[in-house]
Write an enzyme that holds these catalytic residues in place. Structure first.
Site, mmCIF file in Angstrom:
data_model
loop_
_atom_site.group_PDB
_atom_site.id
_atom_site.type_symbol
_atom_site.label_atom_id
_atom_site.label_comp_id
_atom_site.label_asym_id
_atom_site.label_seq_id
_atom_site.Cartn_x
_atom_site.Cartn_y
_atom_site.Cartn_z
ATOM 1 N N HIS A 158 -81.062 -49.564 46.722
ATOM 2 C CA HIS A 158 -81.871 -48.496 46.104
ATOM 3 C C HIS A 158 -81.649 -47.179 46.834
ATOM 4 O O HIS A 158 -81.603 -47.124 48.061
ATOM 5 C CB HIS A 158 -83.352 -48.848 46.128
ATOM 6 C CG HIS A 158 -84.171 -47.883 45.306
ATOM 7 N ND1 HIS A 158 -84.110 -47.847 43.922
ATOM 8 C CD2 HIS A 158 -85.026 -46.893 45.670
ATOM 9 C CE1 HIS A 158 -84.914 -46.901 43.474
ATOM 10 N NE2 HIS A 158 -85.470 -46.295 44.518
ATOM 11 N N CYS A 207 -81.121 -45.870 39.569
ATOM 12 C CA CYS A 207 -81.319 -45.102 40.805
ATOM 13 C C CYS A 207 -80.075 -44.313 41.221
ATOM 14 O O CYS A 207 -80.137 -43.105 41.458
ATOM 15 C CB CYS A 207 -81.804 -46.018 41.920
ATOM 16 S SG CYS A 207 -80.594 -47.221 42.534
ATOM 17 N N HIS A 259 -86.903 -40.258 42.586
ATOM 18 C CA HIS A 259 -85.975 -41.344 42.257
ATOM 19 C C HIS A 259 -86.275 -41.928 40.881
ATOM 20 O O HIS A 259 -87.292 -41.619 40.255
ATOM 21 C CB HIS A 259 -86.028 -42.437 43.326
ATOM 22 C CG HIS A 259 -87.325 -43.208 43.363
ATOM 23 N ND1 HIS A 259 -87.407 -44.522 43.765
ATOM 24 C CD2 HIS A 259 -88.608 -42.851 43.047
ATOM 25 C CE1 HIS A 259 -88.657 -44.942 43.713
ATOM 26 N NE2 HIS A 259 -89.403 -43.950 43.289
#
Length: 345
Positions: free
Chosen positions: A307, A259, A319
């Site tokens: 995240h 991420c 993402h």
């Protein structure tokens, strides 16, 4: 003639043991008869458990990334200090050679002055204390000795700093290994759960993910939101060019990403350096609420900020989700953890 002896009575202890054993056997057989067959989790239960394991693996991955970054930084710092120590030692050797030349000249002219003998002492601090009583040093001699003294102190400090950083590096390497093992353990456990699904169940899960991704992509297209800035627009455009590339822990592109690897890579292509990990990225720029988000802003999820993605407009993000997925669009409401805040770089 029939025997009239009384039959032997059974041993009381033996009767108790047999009775207890019989009761236990009955209880076990009854339990076995009434026990429900073992429950095989369905695909939704497996998905929930796997998603949780992937979340935990991503948490560990970001900590792994942080430890790896720290290791690389320490290695560079240690190398720079060691280079400085080597240069400083060369300077110190030259200064000492100069003192030796002075002593040699005095010896050839009739012997070494007591002040010079002290001058060549291995402990310049001790020498200066004693030399103050001799009153025989020239200004040039004092200046030379002070240079030696200063260089020795400088080298001692640099060596102590290097030693401390080496200890820190050893600790960081241990942490790196622990985090890597933790990530692998979570991924192995998730794969074992997925292996319990039938081919039909696996196909159904994949189809659900594809439908959700297509829906998010359509919402992005219809949203047509404005970008926060020219560099945010550029970063988002670069991230879009990576759609479909696989997630891989610790990866920063260009063939795969995790991420924070995707977000740091995208901004780097736009000429903006941002930190490597999601936790560090959360501490830059200006913080934003959901209503303030524009395309290209960084968006953070979960309480520990493990995240991060790029806001894509219309409630969607772009993402790299987790192991087993690819870079894709997804609704902010289906990430699996709460939206915390955005950051405008």
């Amino acid at each position: 003639m029939a025997s009239h002896r009384r039959p032997k009575q059974p041993n009381r202890t033996r009767v108790t043991v047999l009775t207890t054993a019989a009761a236990a056997a009955v209880a076990l057989s009854t339990h076995a008869a009434n026990a429900a067959p073992s429950h095989k989790p369905d695909k939704d239960e497996v998905k929930a458990k796997v998603d949780k394991l992937y979340e935990e693996a991503e948490q560990a991955t970001e900590k792994y990334n942080g430890a790896k970054e720290k290791q690389q930084r320490l290695q560079k710092e240690i190398s720079a200090i060691q280079d400085g120590v080597a240069r400083g030692q060369q300077e110190l050797n030259k200064l000492r050679d100069g003192l030796g030349s002075l002593a040699g000249a005095q010896y050839r002219s009739g012997g070494i002055d007591p002040s010079v003998q002290l001058f060549l002492s291995s402990d310049p601090d001790d020498f200066l204390d004693k030399a103050s009583t001799l009153d025989q040093l020239s200004g040039r001699q004092i200046a030379a000795l002070k240079k030696v003294q200063g260089k020795q102190r400088e080298l001692a400090q640099e060596r102590a700093e290097a030693t401390g950083k080496l200890r820190d590096l050893a600790t960081t390497r241990t942490e790196l290994g622990d985090r890597k093992q933790e990530v692998q353990g979570k991924l192995t456990e998730a794969q074992e759960l997925l292996n319990t699904l039938t081919l039909k169940e696996k196909s159904a899960l994949a189809a659900e993910q594809q439908r959700a991704s297509r829906s998010s992509a359509e919402r992005v297209r219809l949203g047509n939101g404005s970008s926060a800035s020219g560099r945010a627009a550029a970063a988002f455009s670069f991230a879009q060019s990576q759609l479909g590339k696989p997630y891989f822990r610790g990866a920063t592109g260009p063939s795969s990403y995790d991420c924070s690897g995707l977000t740091s890579w995208a901004y780097a292509q736009a000429g903006v350096h941002i930190p490597r990990t999601s936790e560090e990225q959360a501490n830059i720029g200006t913080r934003l609420t959901r209503s303030q988000l524009q395309v290209g802003d960084l968006v953070f999820f979960f309480d520990d900020l493990h995240h991060v993605g790029l806001y894509a407009g219309n409630g969607q993000i772009l993402h790299a989700p987790r192991t087993g997925t690819v870079v894709r669009y997804e609704s902010m409401d289906t990430i699996g953890g709460p939206f915390m805040f955005g950051v405008r770089v």
